[in-house]
Design a protein around this motif. Structure first.
Motif, PDB file in Angstrom:
ATOM      1  N   MET A   1      -0.741 -18.404   1.735  1.00 45.64           N
ATOM      2  CA  MET A   1      -2.001 -17.693   1.533  1.00 45.64           C
ATOM      3  C   MET A   1      -2.777 -17.583   2.836  1.00 45.64           C
ATOM      4  O   MET A   1      -3.471 -16.587   3.051  1.00 45.64           O
ATOM      5  CB  MET A   1      -2.843 -18.379   0.460  1.00 45.64           C
ATOM      6  N   ALA A   2      -2.657 -18.568   3.709  1.00 47.21           N
ATOM      7  CA  ALA A   2      -3.312 -18.469   5.017  1.00 47.21           C
ATOM      8  C   ALA A   2      -2.731 -17.311   5.816  1.00 47.21           C
ATOM      9  O   ALA A   2      -3.470 -16.549   6.458  1.00 47.21           O
ATOM     10  CB  ALA A   2      -3.169 -19.782   5.780  1.00 47.21           C
ATOM     11  N   ILE A   3      -1.425 -17.131   5.766  1.00 44.52           N
ATOM     12  CA  ILE A   3      -0.786 -15.999   6.450  1.00 44.52           C
ATOM     13  C   ILE A   3      -1.247 -14.689   5.828  1.00 44.52           C
ATOM     14  O   ILE A   3      -1.574 -13.715   6.525  1.00 44.52           O
ATOM     15  CB  ILE A   3       0.750 -16.133   6.409  1.00 44.52           C
ATOM     16  N   PHE A   4      -1.303 -14.649   4.515  1.00 45.62           N
ATOM     17  CA  PHE A   4      -1.732 -13.449   3.800  1.00 45.62           C
ATOM     18  C   PHE A   4      -3.166 -13.075   4.173  1.00 45.62           C
ATOM     19  O   PHE A   4      -3.468 -11.914   4.486  1.00 45.62           O
ATOM     20  CB  PHE A   4      -1.609 -13.707   2.297  1.00 45.62           C
ATOM     21  N   ILE A   5      -4.064 -14.044   4.186  1.00 48.53           N
ATOM     22  CA  ILE A   5      -5.459 -13.778   4.520  1.00 48.53           C
ATOM     23  C   ILE A   5      -5.593 -13.424   5.997  1.00 48.53           C
ATOM     24  O   ILE A   5      -6.433 -12.599   6.376  1.00 48.53           O
ATOM     25  CB  ILE A   5      -6.340 -14.973   4.120  1.00 48.53           C
ATOM     26  N   ALA A   6      -4.749 -14.013   6.853  1.00 47.03           N
ATOM     27  CA  ALA A   6      -4.782 -13.658   8.273  1.00 47.03           C
ATOM     28  C   ALA A   6      -4.393 -12.202   8.482  1.00 47.03           C
ATOM     29  O   ALA A   6      -4.997 -11.498   9.301  1.00 47.03           O
ATOM     30  CB  ALA A   6      -3.852 -14.577   9.066  1.00 47.03           C
ATOM     31  N   VAL A   7      -3.401 -11.722   7.738  1.00 53.76           N
ATOM     32  CA  VAL A   7      -3.019 -10.310   7.836  1.00 53.76           C
ATOM     33  C   VAL A   7      -4.162  -9.422   7.358  1.00 53.76           C
ATOM     34  O   VAL A   7      -4.456  -8.386   7.968  1.00 53.76           O
ATOM     35  CB  VAL A   7      -1.714 -10.038   7.050  1.00 53.76           C
ATOM     36  N   LEU A   8      -4.826  -9.812   6.272  1.00 54.21           N
ATOM     37  CA  LEU A   8      -5.989  -9.062   5.810  1.00 54.21           C
ATOM     38  C   LEU A   8      -7.095  -9.058   6.862  1.00 54.21           C
ATOM     39  O   LEU A   8      -7.722  -8.032   7.120  1.00 54.21           O
ATOM     40  CB  LEU A   8      -6.541  -9.664   4.521  1.00 54.21           C
ATOM     41  N   ALA A   9      -7.330 -10.203   7.459  1.00 53.15           N
ATOM     42  CA  ALA A   9      -8.366 -10.294   8.482  1.00 53.15           C
ATOM     43  C   ALA A   9      -8.023  -9.429   9.686  1.00 53.15           C
ATOM     44  O   ALA A   9      -8.900  -8.796  10.277  1.00 53.15           O
ATOM     45  CB  ALA A   9      -8.559 -11.748   8.902  1.00 53.15           C
ATOM     46  N   LEU A  10      -6.744  -9.380  10.055  1.00 50.68           N
ATOM     47  CA  LEU A  10      -6.334  -8.507  11.156  1.00 50.68           C
ATOM     48  C   LEU A  10      -6.578  -7.041  10.812  1.00 50.68           C
ATOM     49  O   LEU A  10      -6.988  -6.262  11.668  1.00 50.68           O
ATOM     50  CB  LEU A  10      -4.856  -8.726  11.491  1.00 50.68           C
ATOM     51  N   GLY A  11      -6.335  -6.663   9.563  1.00 56.46           N
ATOM     52  CA  GLY A  11      -6.601  -5.291   9.138  1.00 56.46           C
ATOM     53  C   GLY A  11      -8.077  -4.951   9.204  1.00 56.46           C
ATOM     54  O   GLY A  11      -8.462  -3.874   9.671  1.00 56.46           O
ATOM     55  N   ILE A  12      -8.913  -5.864   8.748  1.00 61.65           N
ATOM     56  CA  ILE A  12     -10.353  -5.626   8.813  1.00 61.65           C
ATOM     57  C   ILE A  12     -10.820  -5.597  10.259  1.00 61.65           C
ATOM     58  O   ILE A  12     -11.638  -4.752  10.647  1.00 61.65           O
ATOM     59  CB  ILE A  12     -11.113  -6.702   8.014  1.00 61.65           C
ATOM     60  N   LEU A  13     -10.296  -6.500  11.091  1.00 60.34           N
ATOM     61  CA  LEU A  13     -10.669  -6.521  12.498  1.00 60.34           C
ATOM     62  C   LEU A  13     -10.255  -5.230  13.199  1.00 60.34           C
ATOM     63  O   LEU A  13     -11.018  -4.659  13.988  1.00 60.34           O
ATOM     64  CB  LEU A  13     -10.027  -7.724  13.194  1.00 60.34           C
ATOM     65  N   TYR A  14      -9.059  -4.739  12.879  1.00 66.47           N
ATOM     66  CA  TYR A  14      -8.591  -3.483  13.463  1.00 66.47           C
ATOM     67  C   TYR A  14      -9.504  -2.322  13.053  1.00 66.47           C
ATOM     68  O   TYR A  14      -9.905  -1.510  13.889  1.00 66.47           O
ATOM     69  CB  TYR A  14      -7.155  -3.204  13.029  1.00 66.47           C
ATOM     70  N   ALA A  15      -9.837  -2.253  11.771  1.00 63.83           N
ATOM     71  CA  ALA A  15     -10.714  -1.175  11.293  1.00 63.83           C
ATOM     72  C   ALA A  15     -12.099  -1.293  11.921  1.00 63.83           C
ATOM     73  O   ALA A  15     -12.723  -0.287  12.254  1.00 63.83           O
ATOM     74  CB  ALA A  15     -10.807  -1.222   9.768  1.00 63.83           C
ATOM     75  N   TRP A  16     -12.572  -2.500  12.110  1.00 64.40           N
ATOM     76  CA  TRP A  16     -13.883  -2.700  12.704  1.00 64.40           C
ATOM     77  C   TRP A  16     -13.881  -2.320  14.178  1.00 64.40           C
ATOM     78  O   TRP A  16     -14.793  -1.668  14.670  1.00 64.40           O
ATOM     79  CB  TRP A  16     -14.293  -4.149  12.512  1.00 64.40           C
TER      80      TRP A  16
END
Length: 125
Positions: free
Chosen positions: A102-117
């Motif tokens: 789940m940490a890996i999963f949330i890290a990928v989500l965070a990378l997506g949000i960071l990229y969009a931001w």
């Protein structure tokens, strides 16, 4: 209906019942609907919000609205995966491996949000 072909017979009965209901509903609709042989001239004109349409029927849409919709669907679907994880998190045998996944999963989500931001996709301009 036992035996090898029993499940196929059950499936055939369910499909047949579905077809009968489908055909019956459309037949009842055709028989019971009011019919007007002289259709009014404005029957097929688009009508929205009580205003008669003005201008052409083609309008250009901004791409940013599709980006917002795509991001919403992406993160809403991803959030659905968090609920089963939360349910099995404290069950025996799901300790460190579940937390790591789940940490890996949330890290990928965070990378997506960071990229969009960082690309300024999440700003309304």
């Amino acid at each position: 209906m036992d035996g090898y072909l029993g499940s196929y017979a059950t499936l055939a009965l369910v499909i047949g019942a579905g077809v009968v209901v489908f055909v019956g509903a459309f037949s009842a609709n055709r028989l019971l609907r009011p019919g007007d042989p002289a259709e009014p001239p404005g029957k097929f004109i688009a009508y929205e919000s009580g205003i008669d349409p003005v201008g052409g029927d083609w309008a250009q849409a901004q791409i940013r609205y599709y980006v917002y919709a795509y991001l919403y669907v992406l993160f809403a679907v991803e959030a659905v995966f968090l609920f089963p994880w939360a349910v099995v998190f404290d069950l025996p045998g799901f300790g460190a491996a579940t937390v790591t996944e789940m940490a890996i999963f949330i890290a990928v989500l965070a990378l997506g949000i960071l990229y969009a931001w960082r690309k300024k996709i999440l700003t309304w301009t």
